[in-house]
Design a protein around this motif. Structure first.
Motif, PDB file in Angstrom:
ATOM      1  N   ALA A 115      -0.698   1.665   7.750  1.00 17.37           N
ATOM      2  CA  ALA A 115      -1.099   1.433   6.462  1.00 17.37           C
ATOM      3  C   ALA A 115      -2.848   2.758   6.657  1.00 17.37           C
ATOM      4  O   ALA A 115      -3.176   2.016   7.658  1.00 17.37           O
ATOM      5  CB  ALA A 115      -1.710   0.299   6.622  1.00 17.37           C
ATOM      6  N   MET A 133      -5.205  -3.374   4.866  1.00 17.68           N
ATOM      7  CA  MET A 133      -3.278  -4.305   5.411  1.00 17.68           C
ATOM      8  C   MET A 133      -2.829  -3.747   5.959  1.00 17.68           C
ATOM      9  O   MET A 133      -1.174  -3.986   6.608  1.00 17.68           O
ATOM     10  CB  MET A 133      -2.896  -2.108   4.078  1.00 17.68           C
ATOM     11  CG  MET A 133      -2.972  -1.817   2.468  1.00 17.68           C
ATOM     12  SD  MET A 133      -2.174  -3.846   2.329  1.00 17.68           S
ATOM     13  CE  MET A 133      -0.473  -3.471   2.564  1.00 17.68           C
ATOM     14  N   ILE A 141       4.003   3.716   1.833  1.00 21.13           N
ATOM     15  CA  ILE A 141       3.358   2.980   0.918  1.00 21.13           C
ATOM     16  C   ILE A 141       4.616   2.097  -0.424  1.00 21.13           C
ATOM     17  O   ILE A 141       5.502   1.754   0.424  1.00 21.13           O
ATOM     18  CB  ILE A 141       3.104   4.140  -0.241  1.00 21.13           C
ATOM     19  CG1 ILE A 141       4.764   4.793  -0.670  1.00 21.13           C
ATOM     20  CG2 ILE A 141       2.089   4.526   0.985  1.00 21.13           C
ATOM     21  CD1 ILE A 141       4.204   5.909  -1.856  1.00 21.13           C
ATOM     22  N   GLU A 154      -0.385  -4.081  -1.695  1.00 18.52           N
ATOM     23  CA  GLU A 154      -1.076  -3.344  -1.744  1.00 18.52           C
ATOM     24  C   GLU A 154      -1.529  -2.391  -2.634  1.00 18.52           C
ATOM     25  O   GLU A 154      -1.045  -2.286  -4.428  1.00 18.52           O
ATOM     26  CB  GLU A 154      -0.358  -1.753  -1.092  1.00 18.52           C
ATOM     27  CG  GLU A 154      -0.458   0.011  -1.313  1.00 18.52           C
ATOM     28  CD  GLU A 154       0.276   0.744  -1.035  1.00 18.52           C
ATOM     29  OE1 GLU A 154       0.658   1.042   0.524  1.00 18.52           O
ATOM     30  OE2 GLU A 154       1.390   1.071  -1.506  1.00 18.52           O
ATOM     31  N   THR A 155      -2.986  -1.606  -3.175  1.00 20.36           N
ATOM     32  CA  THR A 155      -3.991  -1.004  -3.955  1.00 20.36           C
ATOM     33  C   THR A 155      -3.956   0.321  -4.387  1.00 20.36           C
ATOM     34  O   THR A 155      -3.481   1.030  -3.151  1.00 20.36           O
ATOM     35  CB  THR A 155      -4.762  -1.750  -4.586  1.00 20.36           C
ATOM     36  OG1 THR A 155      -5.708  -2.027  -3.051  1.00 20.36           O
ATOM     37  CG2 THR A 155      -5.185  -4.034  -3.990  1.00 20.36           C
ATOM     38  N   ASP A 197      -5.804   0.633  -0.859  1.00 19.51           N
ATOM     39  CA  ASP A 197      -5.374   1.116   0.135  1.00 19.51           C
ATOM     40  C   ASP A 197      -4.262   2.632   0.011  1.00 19.51           C
ATOM     41  O   ASP A 197      -4.307   2.811   1.116  1.00 19.51           O
ATOM     42  CB  ASP A 197      -4.534  -0.069  -0.418  1.00 19.51           C
ATOM     43  CG  ASP A 197      -4.907  -1.364   0.012  1.00 19.51           C
ATOM     44  OD1 ASP A 197      -5.741  -1.519   0.909  1.00 19.51           O
ATOM     45  OD2 ASP A 197      -4.409  -2.608  -0.505  1.00 19.51           O
ATOM     46  N   VAL A 198      -4.100   3.126  -1.018  1.00 18.26           N
ATOM     47  CA  VAL A 198      -2.920   4.074  -1.004  1.00 18.26           C
ATOM     48  C   VAL A 198      -3.814   5.519  -0.461  1.00 18.26           C
ATOM     49  O   VAL A 198      -3.734   6.591   0.878  1.00 18.26           O
ATOM     50  CB  VAL A 198      -1.848   4.407  -2.193  1.00 18.26           C
ATOM     51  CG1 VAL A 198      -1.140   5.609  -2.330  1.00 18.26           C
ATOM     52  CG2 VAL A 198      -0.888   2.950  -2.104  1.00 18.26           C
ATOM     53  N   LYS A 205       2.664   6.870  -6.999  1.00 14.83           N
ATOM     54  CA  LYS A 205       1.534   6.087  -5.759  1.00 14.83           C
ATOM     55  C   LYS A 205       2.294   7.778  -4.939  1.00 14.83           C
ATOM     56  O   LYS A 205       0.804   8.289  -4.346  1.00 14.83           O
ATOM     57  CB  LYS A 205       1.840   5.387  -4.686  1.00 14.83           C
ATOM     58  CG  LYS A 205       1.782   3.489  -5.040  1.00 14.83           C
ATOM     59  CD  LYS A 205       2.107   2.422  -5.135  1.00 14.83           C
ATOM     60  CE  LYS A 205       1.124   0.926  -4.873  1.00 14.83           C
ATOM     61  NZ  LYS A 205       1.869   0.069  -4.532  1.00 14.83           N
TER      62      LYS A 205
END
Length: 856
Positions: free
Chosen positions: A364, A369, A403, A408-409, A412-413, A465
């Motif tokens: 991550a 994360m 991913i 996860e937001t 975070d990606v 994503k």
């Protein structure tokens, strides 16, 4: 007996050497004295299956059992599959060349959700009914093992007579004993399977049924309610096995150093299904590697574990092996490592002239994360590990991220890209070279028996994503990014967490052409087949939940989450040792971004595994790290030059030139002959084969030169090398030649061939031969590397041509033609062209044998 009548393996199929069997390490036991006859397979092409460590270990263990034999087979490539079907030839075992129908038991390793279609393909090629309901008493017992089969066997329940759950080292010999006794007692298949169901670790699907809620229950009290996963201690000695003729995916000796992982990553199914963790004694690892390298001739070895870095003896073991084999150009490779444990000690054991690649898995892009998934890795530890790599000379590092993780937001990606930028910036002062990254972005797929098994993913979100990352990475140089196809992830999820209804879907997908689904060239066809199979089973609604996302555990209230986690699951009857209540509690800890320590080194996490059935963690105290004696320095001394004449006869004609080069390298190593090395970054042994022989051509006139660092009696050289070569590579002559002599490859002038030719019309062989011999010009067009057309007079390249024998419309012809490594050659195909020109008819080239190479 249904042994194959005509061997279909010849030079018309791609890479025929992968189907020969009888490699170094293959076991041959008398058929008639064996009371239980096994075939084990890894249902992938040979290059994947033959290098799988679990496959090698179980093959060796079963063959070590008295009155039992084990053979092997693999998934044929499409060309051989078509040939088997066209000739009505059943799929066969490699060593014995017997049909799979002849064996008592056929075992498949199922380690990938979509691999079941390959299994069905192999059963169909073997002419064995696909489901247990269709098979009768005369068919072999069909079983599966492996991680996927252990975690959730239900989608595949119709195809197997039984499933072997967990480790097989102790379980499979117990199964063999039950079968042996059952055969002696004359038990029916039903009675035999009932006996097998009493063995801990054996799940017999026909004795269980699925309820309306998807749960699975026994239908007879004679079998256990829940079936236990088996656990075994690794035995490194059984890792020493097959040395394939062809280059495989893992073309090296692999030895397991630690089984199991207790890190507790919440997405990781192997980490949950292999508890408790067991270290192998360092002395056993070192002995197995040293013995294995000398027995196999490999120039590379790998230490295997889910988390090699958690094997505390790794630096000591690696250094001891590096020191012992320092003069033999040996390299060590490690699978994905814990970046927080990468230090100078590990850099020493994997560094050197041939640095192996470095792979780390931060998973991550943000600390939050990594805490959610319980990765146990801080930003500081990540940076320290990468900085160590750069300081020790690595300029490229491979990183794995995921991913679609729960909670996860987009921040975070994008954090993945930010992390890569930050790492490069912080390492910029440590090396003049730019730090490059090879990054793989995979899509999170929830797995059974993990805290995230209740989470629902969305393929539409995966796609969004991925586009987000692609846009961000466009502004970052020196980064290669690979993305896992979301279609594969969706199918893995749909099948991996499915129930018995999916057996029909898997079968229909195979019928529609799904197979080798993880191979890119088959992906479109496979996905189309899976979609249609799902639709025909009226399960499209369920698949749409995977596409759109059914629910998100991070966005649900407590009541909804309790309802979901309390519902029965298709795999609840499999006792892996992990307490389901603990998984629920760990899921709650994930919601709070709370971490759980590694119980192998800190306090117990109370997951439920440790106890009588599964044992406890075994952590070996690391020995002192030996003093580093330096990396391999190639010995380029040249004290002797030996020329050897050898043959390629029988099935060795199906070994390619590159495979032959590799075979000689390994044979020289096993024979412990003092070979000289080239210099540079990739030193290699000074072995020079005079001329490449085309696939399918036999010969008794090949030449190879060896340069040695010390003098050795030529007869001793011959004896030691001959002992390490296959019998179909005979040695005819060995000579000591002048050190300054040019290699045979530079002295080649002519080659003599014997070819067998056939023609349909009334042949006048001698007339045609005489006409070619009296011809002054027969022109042949060829294209140069630059694409220009060039005319060549083949008569200038022909030095002798005679008729050896005639049998009907076949003839054996001897000819001598040019054979130089500058491209001035007269090949057997060229001679066929000359015959066709003078005879004005088509010829068929049946066989080619090179009689000798003639040096200038």
């Amino acid at each position: 007996m249904t042994s194959i009548a005509n061997n279909p393996i010849d030079s018309t199929i791609a890479k025929p050497a992968r189907y020969l069997g009888n490699e170094l390490g293959a076991v041959h036991k008398p058929w008639t004295s064996a009371e239980v006859r096994w075939v084990l397979t890894y249902p992938e092409v040979y290059e994947v299956g033959a290098s799988n460590l679990g496959h090698i270990i179980l093959y060796n263990i079963i063959n070590a059992q008295p009155q039992q034999l084990c053979d092997r087979t693999y998934l044929p490539a499409p060309d051989l599959s078509a040939k088997l079907r066209a000739t009505n030839t059943p799929l066969f075992a490699l060593e014995s060349k017997r049909s799979l129908q002849d064996f008592d038991i056929l075992g498949f390793s199922l380690s990938y959700e979509l691999g079941a279609t390959n299994i069905l393909e192999m059963l169909d090629l073997a002419q064995i009914p696909l489901t247990w309901q269709e098979r009768d008493a005369g068919d072999p017992l069909i079983f599966a093992g492996g991680q996927t089969a252990t975690s959730n066997p239900e989608p595949y329940a119709d195809f197997f007579d039984f499933i072997a759950l967990g480790d097989g080292e102790e379980l499979l010999p117990e199964i063999g004993l039950v079968i042996k006794e059952g055969k002696a007692a004359g038990l029916s298949k039903q009675e035999l399977l009932l006996d097998l169901a009493q063995v801990p670790g054996v799940y017999v699907p026909r004795f269980y049924e699925m309820a309306e809620d998807g749960s699975v229950h026994r239908i007879t009290p004679e079998v256990p309610k829940r079936v236990l996963r088996r656990v075994a201690t690794p035995i490194p000695a059984y890792s020493i096995g097959l040395v394939p003729y062809v280059e495989t995916v893992h073309d090296r000796l692999t030895v397991e150093i630690r089984r199991g992982c207790t890190r507790g990553c919440r997405f990781c199914q192997p980490g949950m299904l292999t508890r408790p963790a067991t270290d192998v004694e360092p002395e056993k690892v070192v002995d197995a590697i040293e013995k294995g390298m000398r027995a196999t001739g490999y120039n590379e070895f790998s230490l295997l574990s889910l988390s090699c870095s958690d094997y505390l003896a790794l630096p000591a073991v690696g250094m001891e092996i590096k020191n012992r084999l320092q003069e033999e150009n040996i390299s060590l490779s490690l699978p994905s490592q814990r970046v927080d444990r990468f230090d100078d000690n590990i850099a020493d054991i994997i560094g050197g002239l041939r640095k192996s690649g470095l792979t780390f898995a931060p998973e991550a892009g943000t600390q939050r994360m990594r805490d959610v998934v319980n990765k146990g890795l801080t930003n500081e530890e990540l940076l320290r590990g990468i900085q160590t790599a750069v300081a020790r000379g690595w300029s490229k590092v491979k990183l794995y991220f995921m991913i679609g993780l729960p909670g996860e937001t987009d921040v975070d990606v994008i954090g993945i890209v930010d992390t890569v930028r930050w790492l490069r910036r912080e390492c910029s002062q440590l090396s003049k070279k730019r730090l490059n990254f090879n990054i793989t972005i995979s899509n999170f797929t929830p797995k059974p028996h993990t805290p995230f098994q209740w989470h629902s993913v969305s393929t539409s979100e995966f796609l969004r994503k991925q586009e987000l990352l692609k846009e961000e990475f466009r502004r970052v140089r020196g980064v290669k990014v690979n993305y896992t196809d979301v279609r594969i992830s969706a199918m893995e999820d749909f099948v991996g967490r499915g129930d018995r209804r999916l057996s029909a879907v898997v079968k229909r997908a195979w019928e529609l052409g799904a197979g080798m689904d993880s191979w890119w060239e088959n992906l479109d066809k496979a996905y189309s087949a899976w979609e249609r199979a799902i639709a025909e089973a009226d399960l499209t609604w369920k698949y749409r939940q995977v596409e759109n996302g059914e629910w998100n555990i991070f966005q649900s209230d407590n009541t909804a989450m309790e309802d979901a986690t309390d519902a029965p699951l298709p795999w609840d009857h499999i006792n892996t040792g992990i307490d389901k209540q603990w998984l629920k509690e760990d899921l709650q800890r994930a919601l709070d971004a709370a971490t759980v320590p590694d119980c192998a080194f800190e306090g117990c996490s109370h997951c439920g595994v440790c106890g009588t059935d599964f044992g406890h963690n075994i952590v070996v105290k690391p020995p002192e790290i030996p003093k580093f004696e330096g990396h391999f320095k190639p010995n380029q001394n040249k004290e002797q030059k030996i020329r050897m004449w050898f043959g390629k006869v029988g099935e060795m004609s199906l070994i390619s030139h590159l495979d032959l080069v590799r075979l000689f390298d390994r044979a020289i190593r096993r024979a412990a002959l003092p070979i000289s090395f080239t210099g540079g970054y990739h030193p290699g042994p000074k072995i020079a084969i005079a001329n490449a022989l085309s696939l399918g051509i036999t010969s008794n006139g090949e030449i190879v030169d060896f340069e040695l660092t010390e003098e050795i009696d030529v007869e001793e050289f011959r004896t030691r090398l001959a002992a390490q070569l296959p019998e179909n590579i005979p040695i005819y002559q060995v000579e000591d030649i002048d050190l300054k002599s040019l290699n045979a490859s530079r002295l080649m002038d002519k080659a003599e061939y014997l070819i067998t030719v056939q023609v349909d019309n009334n042949p006048t062989w001698q007339q045609w031969i005489d006409e070619i011999n009296h011809s002054q010009e027969i022109l042949w067009e060829k294209f140069t590397k630059s694409g220009k057309k060039q005319e060549i007079n083949l008569c200038d390249r022909l030095f002798a041509l005679s008729l050896e024998s005639i049998e009907g419309n076949k003839a054996v012809i001897r000819f001598t033609g040019s054979c130089r490594n500058d491209g001035t050659n007269l090949s057997p195909d060229n001679l066929i062209y000359m015959l066709e020109k003078v005879a004005n008819t088509e010829f068929q080239l049946l066989q080619v044998h090179r009689q000798q190479l003639i040096l200038n």
